[in-house]
Design a protein around this motif. Structure first.
Motif, PDB file in Angstrom:
ATOM      1  N   SER A   1     -49.240  43.626  67.248  1.00 46.88           N
ATOM      2  CA  SER A   1     -48.257  43.870  66.208  1.00 46.88           C
ATOM      3  C   SER A   1     -47.824  42.558  65.579  1.00 46.88           C
ATOM      4  N   LEU A   2     -47.728  42.573  64.250  1.00 46.53           N
ATOM      5  CA  LEU A   2     -47.248  41.398  63.522  1.00 46.53           C
ATOM      6  C   LEU A   2     -45.795  41.554  63.074  1.00 46.53           C
ATOM      7  N   GLU A   3     -45.127  42.594  63.541  1.00 47.61           N
ATOM      8  CA  GLU A   3     -43.738  42.794  63.133  1.00 47.61           C
ATOM      9  C   GLU A   3     -42.884  41.608  63.601  1.00 47.61           C
ATOM     10  N   GLY A   4     -42.146  41.029  62.662  1.00 46.10           N
ATOM     11  CA  GLY A   4     -41.338  39.850  62.957  1.00 46.10           C
ATOM     12  C   GLY A   4     -41.988  38.558  62.495  1.00 46.10           C
ATOM     13  N   LEU A   5     -43.221  38.667  61.931  1.00 46.54           N
ATOM     14  CA  LEU A   5     -43.916  37.467  61.449  1.00 46.54           C
ATOM     15  C   LEU A   5     -43.458  37.123  60.036  1.00 46.54           C
ATOM     16  N   VAL A   6     -43.183  35.846  59.814  1.00 46.81           N
ATOM     17  CA  VAL A   6     -42.950  35.303  58.475  1.00 46.81           C
ATOM     18  C   VAL A   6     -44.043  34.277  58.231  1.00 46.81           C
ATOM     19  N   LEU A   7     -44.989  34.620  57.358  1.00 46.35           N
ATOM     20  CA  LEU A   7     -46.133  33.757  57.081  1.00 46.35           C
ATOM     21  C   LEU A   7     -45.907  33.036  55.760  1.00 46.35           C
ATOM     22  N   LEU A   8     -46.079  31.714  55.791  1.00 47.84           N
ATOM     23  CA  LEU A   8     -45.832  30.895  54.603  1.00 47.84           C
ATOM     24  C   LEU A   8     -47.127  30.286  54.097  1.00 47.84           C
ATOM     25  N   ASP A   9     -47.315  30.369  52.788  1.00 44.44           N
ATOM     26  CA  ASP A   9     -48.405  29.648  52.113  1.00 44.44           C
ATOM     27  C   ASP A   9     -47.784  28.435  51.443  1.00 44.44           C
ATOM     28  N   LEU A  10     -48.111  27.225  51.949  1.00 44.05           N
ATOM     29  CA  LEU A  10     -47.462  25.994  51.483  1.00 44.05           C
ATOM     30  C   LEU A  10     -48.293  25.282  50.434  1.00 44.05           C
ATOM     31  N   PRO A  11     -47.642  24.442  49.628  1.00 46.22           N
ATOM     32  CA  PRO A  11     -48.416  23.581  48.730  1.00 46.22           C
ATOM     33  C   PRO A  11     -49.312  22.641  49.532  1.00 46.22           C
ATOM     34  N   ASP A  12     -50.329  22.105  48.882  1.00 45.31           N
ATOM     35  CA  ASP A  12     -51.275  21.210  49.561  1.00 45.31           C
ATOM     36  C   ASP A  12     -50.565  19.945  50.022  1.00 45.31           C
ATOM     37  N   PHE A  13     -50.820  19.557  51.266  1.00 43.81           N
ATOM     38  CA  PHE A  13     -50.149  18.336  51.756  1.00 43.81           C
ATOM     39  C   PHE A  13     -50.791  17.065  51.225  1.00 43.81           C
ATOM     40  N   ASP A  14     -51.952  17.193  50.540  1.00 45.44           N
ATOM     41  CA  ASP A  14     -52.575  16.007  49.937  1.00 45.44           C
ATOM     42  C   ASP A  14     -52.565  16.078  48.416  1.00 45.44           C
ATOM     43  N   SER A  15     -51.664  16.906  47.889  1.00 45.81           N
ATOM     44  CA  SER A  15     -51.602  17.095  46.443  1.00 45.81           C
ATOM     45  C   SER A  15     -51.298  15.780  45.736  1.00 45.81           C
ATOM     46  N   ARG A  16     -51.891  15.651  44.548  1.00 47.79           N
ATOM     47  CA  ARG A  16     -51.603  14.458  43.738  1.00 47.79           C
ATOM     48  C   ARG A  16     -50.198  14.518  43.145  1.00 47.79           C
ATOM     49  N   ILE A  17     -49.577  15.672  43.192  1.00 46.30           N
ATOM     50  CA  ILE A  17     -48.214  15.835  42.676  1.00 46.30           C
ATOM     51  C   ILE A  17     -47.238  15.597  43.826  1.00 46.30           C
ATOM     52  N   VAL A  18     -46.409  14.567  43.678  1.00 46.19           N
ATOM     53  CA  VAL A  18     -45.516  14.160  44.761  1.00 46.19           C
ATOM     54  C   VAL A  18     -44.591  15.286  45.174  1.00 46.19           C
ATOM     55  N   GLU A  19     -44.082  16.058  44.213  1.00 51.90           N
ATOM     56  CA  GLU A  19     -43.144  17.138  44.537  1.00 51.90           C
ATOM     57  C   GLU A  19     -43.789  18.180  45.442  1.00 51.90           C
ATOM     58  N   HIS A  20     -45.090  18.435  45.224  1.00 49.48           N
ATOM     59  CA  HIS A  20     -45.792  19.412  46.058  1.00 49.48           C
ATOM     60  C   HIS A  20     -45.878  18.910  47.498  1.00 49.48           C
ATOM     61  N   ARG A  21     -46.234  17.652  47.671  1.00 47.12           N
ATOM     62  CA  ARG A  21     -46.341  17.094  49.021  1.00 47.12           C
ATOM     63  C   ARG A  21     -44.976  17.100  49.715  1.00 47.12           C
ATOM     64  N   ARG A  22     -43.939  16.722  48.963  1.00 45.67           N
ATOM     65  CA  ARG A  22     -42.606  16.679  49.556  1.00 45.67           C
ATOM     66  C   ARG A  22     -42.150  18.087  49.945  1.00 45.67           C
ATOM     67  N   GLU A  23     -42.472  19.087  49.100  1.00 43.93           N
ATOM     68  CA  GLU A  23     -42.100  20.467  49.403  1.00 43.93           C
ATOM     69  C   GLU A  23     -42.776  20.930  50.690  1.00 43.93           C
ATOM     70  N   ALA A  24     -44.041  20.593  50.834  1.00 44.30           N
ATOM     71  CA  ALA A  24     -44.771  20.997  52.042  1.00 44.30           C
ATOM     72  C   ALA A  24     -44.187  20.331  53.286  1.00 44.30           C
ATOM     73  N   ASP A  25     -43.909  19.045  53.194  1.00 47.44           N
ATOM     74  CA  ASP A  25     -43.399  18.314  54.356  1.00 47.44           C
ATOM     75  C   ASP A  25     -42.022  18.808  54.770  1.00 47.44           C
ATOM     76  N   LEU A  26     -41.163  19.143  53.799  1.00 48.75           N
ATOM     77  CA  LEU A  26     -39.825  19.623  54.129  1.00 48.75           C
ATOM     78  C   LEU A  26     -39.882  20.931  54.911  1.00 48.75           C
ATOM     79  N   ILE A  27     -40.773  21.838  54.493  1.00 45.42           N
ATOM     80  CA  ILE A  27     -40.854  23.123  55.192  1.00 45.42           C
ATOM     81  C   ILE A  27     -41.588  22.976  56.516  1.00 45.42           C
TER      82      ILE A  27
END
Length: 572
Positions: free
Chosen positions: A150-176
């Motif tokens: 059973s997967l009940e209770g699962l929260v699955l996150l799709d994060l931005p790329d941690f090697d993105s050329r866009i700094v905001e994307h990398r920072r967003e991934a690292d924060l989460i």
């Protein structure tokens, strides 16, 4: 605590009480260590303690799993495959994911948790059991909430790329990534050995092995033998990163290869309902282990000999030899006044008092009797400063050397910040120490019980003086009577000597002899009195040394010991 199965591994369960205790130990270590700990790690530790409090305060039993990876690894495609619908945007232009997306299994609300994670895009996976992984129907008994699969209770996150050329994307991934419970690192056959994945994440999170999974996505691009070789190489690289037995799953979002195994791994994490505590405990252990290098395994002990050297130098700086010499002179002077010939005592009273010249009080036992509740020390403390000469440069240098040696011995073997803190504690501000020493001398009683022989000799001298005066007066009376040709006064004799003459000469001679005998007794008593007062003064100076130098040093050592004990408890 019973063992819990995390994927293919048996690990010891962590209760909420264990986690709270570890967080408290880390907080205690940060408070005790203070500025002597690495500032960056201290800041990280404070953030972890706050995170533990915030995460454990959230309601619900959700397990947060993050899909993290490099550009082009197929995270979003894998996310959609696990969810069963096209929730995340997949496109040819990369990177596509700019904001994290969450998929929630089960009817329980995850709003508070996702608000804390700052994830705005949310999708609830439909299904009575929150998603089954065995291919059975949603109402299959084996897939009921909380059952295996059973997967009940699962929260699955799709994060931005941690090697993105866009700094905001990398920072967003690292924060989460700093907040999630389970890491699923998605890579592909081209980037599985990428240094950013291994050096910046897997190696940095090596203590989080129980909640770390690596997915080799796009496995359909390899032959079965190639999949085995790359998987084995990933396990080898994981060991180099510090993770033994790295869990690697080969998947393909296009063909569905390996998705069931990955779902089972996620279901195991959800079923244990312990991943959040594993993650937080690993965070605590990681920062505590880094901070542990900032403290030594033991602390030096302050020996009594260390205090003796310090007290000796402080006594010289406080002018104790001068005070002791004054006490010795005062004793001899008072002994002479109490036991000397009474007819010449007035001359000795004109001599200056050696103790009062230094503005010191002898500390008589009855000097405060007129003021109930006021002690002798209070009265002497009101005298202000003494008139002792200031410490000579040699005496001050001796104190500096003694405190420096004490600091070196107390800081031996400690890391540099702690050794410097010990040295600073062993070197109090000069005026404060000088004032404390002067007050210690002022408040030390410089008097002891009068010896019995003073009384005996004093009474004897008084009697002899009276006999001398009687004999002299008698002779004068006889002389006046003879000069006036008065009737002869009968004079008694003792042997061949008239009694008046015997009283005069005997009283005078015996008084001088008694005064001569009292001098060596006075010198001997003066030395004993000086030794007694010297011990009193040394005790007072030792109290100052303990309060102003030794106690601060020991406080630093105790902080060091407390920091070490707390860090060991936090990372155990």
């Amino acid at each position: 605590m019973s063992p819990v199965k995390m994927g293919s591994r048996q690990v010891k369960g962590i209760t909420a009480e264990d986690l709270t205790s570890k967080a408290s130990s880390l907080r205690d270590a940060l408070e005790a260590g203070g500025d002597q700990l690495d500032r960056k790690q201290t800041s990280a530790g404070a953030e972890i303690v706050a995170k533990v409090h915030a995460r454990t305060a959230l309601r619900g039993g959700h397990t947060v799993v993050a899909l993290a990876g490099a550009t082009g690894s197929g995270k979003s495609s894998l996310f959609n495959a696990l969810v069963g619908s096209s929730v995340a945007t997949v496109g040819a232009k990369r990177p596509t994911t700019s904001k994290p997306t969450a998929a929630v299994w089960g009817p329980e609300s995850a709003t508070e948790l996702l608000d804390w994670l700052t994830v705005g895009r949310r999708h609830r996976v439909e299904g009575t059991d929150g998603g089954a992984v065995d291919g059975g129907a949603p109402d299959d008994a084996e897939s009921s909430p909380g059952s295996p699969g059973s997967l009940e209770g699962l929260v699955l996150l799709d994060l931005p790329d941690f090697d993105s050329r866009i700094v905001e994307h990398r920072r967003e991934a690292d924060l989460i990534l700093a907040l999630v419970d389970v890491f699923v690192w998605v890579t592909d056959p081209q980037k599985y050995a990428d240094a950013r994945l291994h050096d910046d994440y897997l190696a940095a999170l090596s203590m989080h092995d129980a909640v770390t999974v690596v997915v080799l996505n796009q496995a359909d691009r390899l032959t079965p033998q190639g999949v085995s070789e790359v998987t084995a190489d990933l396990v080898r690289l994981g060991e180099r990163d510090g993770i033994r037995g790295l869990q690697v799953y080969a998947t393909s979002a296009r063909t569905g290869q390996g998705l069931d195994e990955l779902r089972m791994r996620l279901a195991a994490a959800v079923a244990g309902q312990n991943a959040a505590r594993y993650r937080l405990a690993a965070d605590i252990k990681s920062v505590a282990s880094h901070l542990r290098s900032d403290v030594a395994d033991t602390e030096p002990s302050l020996r009594e000999a260390d205090d003796t050297e310090l007290v000796d130098s402080l006594c010289r700086a406080a002018g104790i030899p001068t005070v002791v010499a004054a006490v010795e002179r005062d004793y001899r002077q008072e002994a002479s006044a109490r036991t000397g010939w009474p007819l010449t005592r007035w001359a000795r009273s004109l001599r200056p008092d050696p103790i009062k010249r230094l503005r010191l009080s002898k500390g008589d036992t009855d000097d405060s009797a007129a003021l109930p509740g006021v002690t002798a020390a209070d009265v002497r403390g009101m005298l202000g400063r003494s008139s002792l000469p200031p410490a000579t440069p040699a005496a001050r240098a001796s104190v500096d050397v003694a405190t420096r040696r004490l600091g070196e011995r107390a800081g031996e073997g400690l890391p540099t910040p702690w050794a410097e803190a010990v040295a600073d504690a062993a070197t109090p501000p000069g005026p404060d120490l000088a004032d404390a020493l002067d007050q210690a001398v002022l408040k030390t009683p410089l008097r002891a019980r009068d010896p019995l022989w003073w009384t005996v000799f004093g009474v004897a001298q008084t009697v002899l003086a009276l006999l001398t005066v009687v004999g002299l007066g008698w002779l004068v009376l006889l002389g006046v009577a003879g000069w006036l040709r008065l009737p002869e006064i009968r004079t008694p004799y003792v042997g061949a000597l008239p009694l008046p003459t015997l009283l005069l000469v005997g009283g005078l001679l015996l008084g001088l002899v008694l005064a001569a005998v009292s001098r060596p007794l006075a010198r001997s008593g003066a030395r004993r009195r000086a030794a007694l007062i010297n011990e009193r003064l040394r005790s007072s100076v030792a109290t100052v040394a303990s309060a102003h130098i030794v106690a601060p040093v020991r406080a630093v050592l105790e902080r060091h010991a407390q920091t070490r004990r707390s860090l060991d408890a936090a990372r155990s």
